[in-house]
Design an enzyme around this catalytic site. Structure first.
Site, mmCIF file in Angstrom:
data_model
loop_
_atom_site.group_PDB
_atom_site.id
_atom_site.type_symbol
_atom_site.label_atom_id
_atom_site.label_comp_id
_atom_site.label_asym_id
_atom_site.label_seq_id
_atom_site.Cartn_x
_atom_site.Cartn_y
_atom_site.Cartn_z
ATOM 1 N N ASP A 105 0.907 -1.192 0.070
ATOM 2 C CA ASP A 105 0.110 0.061 0.107
ATOM 3 C C ASP A 105 1.107 1.129 0.081
ATOM 4 O OD1 ASP A 105 -1.791 2.013 0.305
ATOM 5 O OD2 ASP A 105 -2.793 0.780 1.887
ATOM 6 N N ASP A 139 -3.245 2.318 -6.083
ATOM 7 C CA ASP A 139 -1.866 2.491 -5.271
ATOM 8 C C ASP A 139 -1.673 1.196 -4.223
ATOM 9 O OD1 ASP A 139 -4.256 3.008 -3.743
ATOM 10 O OD2 ASP A 139 -3.068 4.521 -2.546
ATOM 11 N N GLU A 140 -2.575 0.113 -4.504
ATOM 12 C CA GLU A 140 -2.407 -1.248 -3.676
ATOM 13 C C GLU A 140 -2.565 -2.322 -4.548
ATOM 14 O OE1 GLU A 140 -5.678 -1.530 -0.850
ATOM 15 O OE2 GLU A 140 -5.969 0.708 -1.119
#
Length: 400
Positions: free
Chosen positions: A9, A111-112
């Site tokens: 993350d 973003d993960e």
DNA sequence: TCTGGGGTCCTAGGACCC
DNA sequence: TCTGGGGTCCTAGGACCC
């Protein structure tokens, strides 16, 4: 055999990536080091916080609150606009680095990522792999990540959400009690702000209390969702890392107007440009849809939506717009100020799979030609070249 | 005070059929 | 006049995620 899962993350993704982009382009300031946020445009009534720096966080600024509220907490806050093109670039860099560790990666959001390392550990432990990734991302890409280390996706995700930034946390079965059960229920993935007060009323305040509560009672009160929450609280999650990119199930665009709109003519005009956007994306996916959905939001935040199933699948701008316009007229109440309008297509299937239907009018081939011509112009000169003049577009579709 | 945009999944209730 | 139960499909709306 126990699965070996990592959740990576990016810390303050939009803000970190904007900072890197600015530094690369000669900025003297690293906005990660000052009170700063990435935010929408207040003059366009989309003034919410999308990301914040650590310094901004220290003022109590939260993601998704209004910029107005952020400014009340920190008058000297610096605000920067978002730029998805940049984010996509950094997101791809991360994905490429992670791809060196396993083929089984799921892009959970921009973003993960989830990584299934079960067959890729070689002679290392899962934690050692996490440490290597953690160091390499910082050194090679210039931003920091949190990594959750666990035996399923839920626990890895929960772990990466513990103390931030730039940290690695494990959450193995024997750690659930000490690390997760002490947390408030609002920290549990899948448990949002509507459910929190309902559980409070049942005297359930921590994840531990939820884990030890009566599962049947939760099912009676919350249905399937209740069963899932109970399992999550107990650290149970058998879902797979979905490493094959999936086709979208629906495609939609919506817009909050700079000012409320009550005139039907204006709404129709905007609806057409939404139909252009949505069907353009649909054709780019090489898919067709058979459900059209129009959403309206009034100035008082009352949402209504109407949808209808078509007797065939289509990606034609004209066909989708025609149905969308009918739906809009069903909902439209004169003199009611509208804040937001959205158009979504659902029931997606692959182009080749959908067959010409009896109900489909035979001018369809002609429409397809018009759509693909416009798409080609857009590919070459950019999307906006041809959307700008909405009235002439309207005529084009009317006369065809 | 002001509250984005893009998604996924679920549920309740109505219509309709046998 | 009073009247079932099961199944499927469809629509509206809600909850949640990033």
């Amino acid at each position: 055999m126990e699965r070996q899962i990592l959740h990576v993350d990016v810390n303050n993704a939009f803000l970190s990536w904007t900072a890197l982009y600015m530094l690369k382009n000669g900025s003297k300031v690293d906005i990660r080091e000052i009170p700063a946020i990435i935010g929408g445009d207040e003059s366009k009534r989309s003034g919410i916080v999308l990301a914040k720096s650590q310094k901004a966080k220290e003022f109590g600024i939260k993601t998704a609150e209004t910029i107005y509220q952020a400014r009340m907490k920190c008058p000297e806050i610096q605000i920067f606009p978002s730029n998805y093109k940049i984010y996509k670039e950094y997101s791809n860099k991360l994905f490429n680095l992670l791809s060196q560790y396993t083929d089984k990666i799921e892009r959970f959001s921009i973003d993960e990522c989830f990584l299934d390392m079960t067959q890729y550990l070689m002679n290392s432990t899962l934690l050692e792999k996490a440490q290597e990734i953690h160091t390499r991302v910082k050194k090679e890409l210039g931003f920091t990540v949190n990594i959750g280390v666990a035996n399923n996706k839920l626990l890895a995700k929960m772990a990466s959400d513990f103390a931030k930034p730039d940290k690695i946390h494990t959450l193995f079965k024997n750690e659930i009690k000490e690390k997760m059960w002490t947390l408030p229920i609002s920290d549990l993935f899948g448990l949002g702000k509507k459910t929190v007060p309902k559980l409070y009323n049942m005297q359930i305040r921590t994840i531990g209390e939820l884990a030890k509560s009566d599962k049947e009672k939760l099912i009676r009160k919350f249905g399937k969702h209740g069963a899932q929450l109970w399992e999550y609280a107990n650290g149970i999650d058998n879902s797979e890392v979905k490493y094959e990119p999936e086709k979208p199930k629906c495609i939609g665009n919506s817009i909050t107007f700079p000012e409320n709109i009550a005139e039907i003519e204006k709404l129709e005009e905007i609806l057409l440009s939404l139909a252009e956007q949505v069907t353009y994306r649909l054709r780019k996916e090489q898919m067709k849809a058979n459900i059209v959905n129009v959403q309206l939001r009034t100035k008082d935040f009352i949402d209504t939506s109407h949808q209808e199933k078509l007797p065939y699948s289509t990606s034609s701008t004209k066909e989708i717009y025609k149905k969308a316009k009918q739906l809009l007229l069903q909902m439209y109440k004169p003199h009611t100020p509208i804040r937001l309008m959205g158009l979504r297509v659902d029931g997606l299937e692959n182009e080749e799979k959908s067959q010409i239907s009896f109900f489909q009018d035979n001018t369809d081939a002609k429409q397809e030609k018009i759509d693909s011509t416009i798409d080609k112009i857009r590919e070459k000169y950019g999307y906006d070249v041809i959307t700008r003049n909405k009235l002439s577009m309207k005529n084009l579709y009317k006369n065809s």
